[in-house]
Write an enzyme that holds these catalytic residues in place. Structure first.
Site, PDB file in Angstrom:
ATOM      1  N   ASP A   8       0.801  -1.217   0.117  1.00 26.21           N
ATOM      2  CA  ASP A   8       0.051   0.088   0.116  1.00 26.21           C
ATOM      3  C   ASP A   8       1.012   1.311   0.058  1.00 26.21           C
ATOM      4  O   ASP A   8       1.778   1.349   1.008  1.00 26.21           O
ATOM      5  CB  ASP A   8      -0.932   0.126   1.268  1.00 26.21           C
ATOM      6  CG  ASP A   8      -1.975  -0.967   1.316  1.00 26.21           C
ATOM      7  OD1 ASP A   8      -2.044  -1.471   0.177  1.00 26.21           O
ATOM      8  OD2 ASP A   8      -2.677  -1.070   2.173  1.00 26.21           O
ATOM      9  N   ASP A 129     -15.608  -3.033  -1.016  1.00 26.16           N
ATOM     10  CA  ASP A 129     -15.142  -2.714   0.423  1.00 26.16           C
ATOM     11  C   ASP A 129     -16.359  -2.419   1.036  1.00 26.16           C
ATOM     12  O   ASP A 129     -16.893  -1.353   0.964  1.00 26.16           O
ATOM     13  CB  ASP A 129     -14.103  -1.607   0.193  1.00 26.16           C
ATOM     14  CG  ASP A 129     -12.930  -1.746  -0.781  1.00 26.16           C
ATOM     15  OD1 ASP A 129     -12.533  -2.772  -0.940  1.00 26.16           O
ATOM     16  OD2 ASP A 129     -12.643  -0.777  -1.606  1.00 26.16           O
TER      17      ASP A 129
END
Length: 237
Positions: A8, A129
């Site tokens: 990330d 998500d």
């Protein structure tokens, strides 16, 4: 099943968040290229990368890092974060990325997904998500009100072959995935499912494999040493 180690990116650095909260960003590695090399040495076939800045505000500030990872390691990479148009999809593919993840834009503009799949087929994935069963957008900051199962079915109807499901409450917490929601998703769709959030033990890997999950993303547990990546990759096969 395949294990996808995660990188990330925020401000060009390798970080991890807790439950998607940007205020909890913690640097976990010095260099994305060296991190990717270590993942490949452990047997990774595909690396999951997220442009956190892109997810939050649509900038592409981390694309140079992604380009370097691919060019200097030869890694196969999937990338999500800030992909909001066909131009963005094309830009990401031009970096050498194998699979593009469309997240928030899939909620706001389903036609984008339909057209992207028409043009690029299996190279398009959709990120679902969820928090408390509804889909979140804008770096997980906004609640769309969309039920995650209904949304996943809609995406599959557009021809999406891969859905990446994250239970936000599990992300970065080393507490195991949301097996109940993943099982419900497996029953609801027949396309490929990637489990994201909370994967932290070999037992998690075994349970996901037994549940028919196709791929699983491993992030924080790999960086802390709680999960041996090479062992997880072997267990998943």
């Amino acid at each position: 099943m395949r294990i996808l180690p995660a990188i990330d990116l925020k401000d060009g650095k390798c970080v991890r968040l807790k439950k998607g909260d940007y205020a909890t960003a913690e640097k976990v590695a010095e260099d994305a290229v060296e991190t990717a090399k270590a993942f490949l040495a452990a047997g990774a076939e595909l690396i999951h990368m997220v442009d956190l800045d892109g997810a939050k505000d649509g900038t592409h500030a981390n694309y140079d890092v992604v380009r370097r990872v691919i060019a200097e390691t030869g890694a196969a990479v999937e990338l999500g974060g800030g992909v909001r148009s066909l131009d963005d999809v094309q830009h990401v593919l031009a970096l050498g990325v194998r699979r593009v993840i469309i997240g928030s834009a899939a909620v706001r503009n389903p036609d984008l997904v339909e057209e992207a799949v028409r043009q690029y087929g299996a190279r398009i994935a959709v990120g679902v998500d969820a928090l408390s069963g509804t889909v979140r957008t804008d770096g997980w900051l906004e609640d769309s009100g969309e039920d995650f199962l209904s949304f996943a079915k809609l995406m599959e109807g557009f021809g999406v072959q891969t859905i990446i499901f994250t239970d936000i409450s599990k992300d970065g917490m080393l507490a195991g995935p949301n097996f109940d929601q993943l099982s419900a998703l497996r029953r609801a769709v027949s396309c490929g499912i990637v489990a994201s959030g909370g994967v932290s033990t070999l037992e998690d890997v075994r349970r996901l494999k037994a549940a028919g999950i196709d791929e699983a993303i491993a992030g924080k547990a790999v960086y802390t040493g709680a999960l041996d990546l090479a062992a997880a990759i072997r267990e998943a096969k």
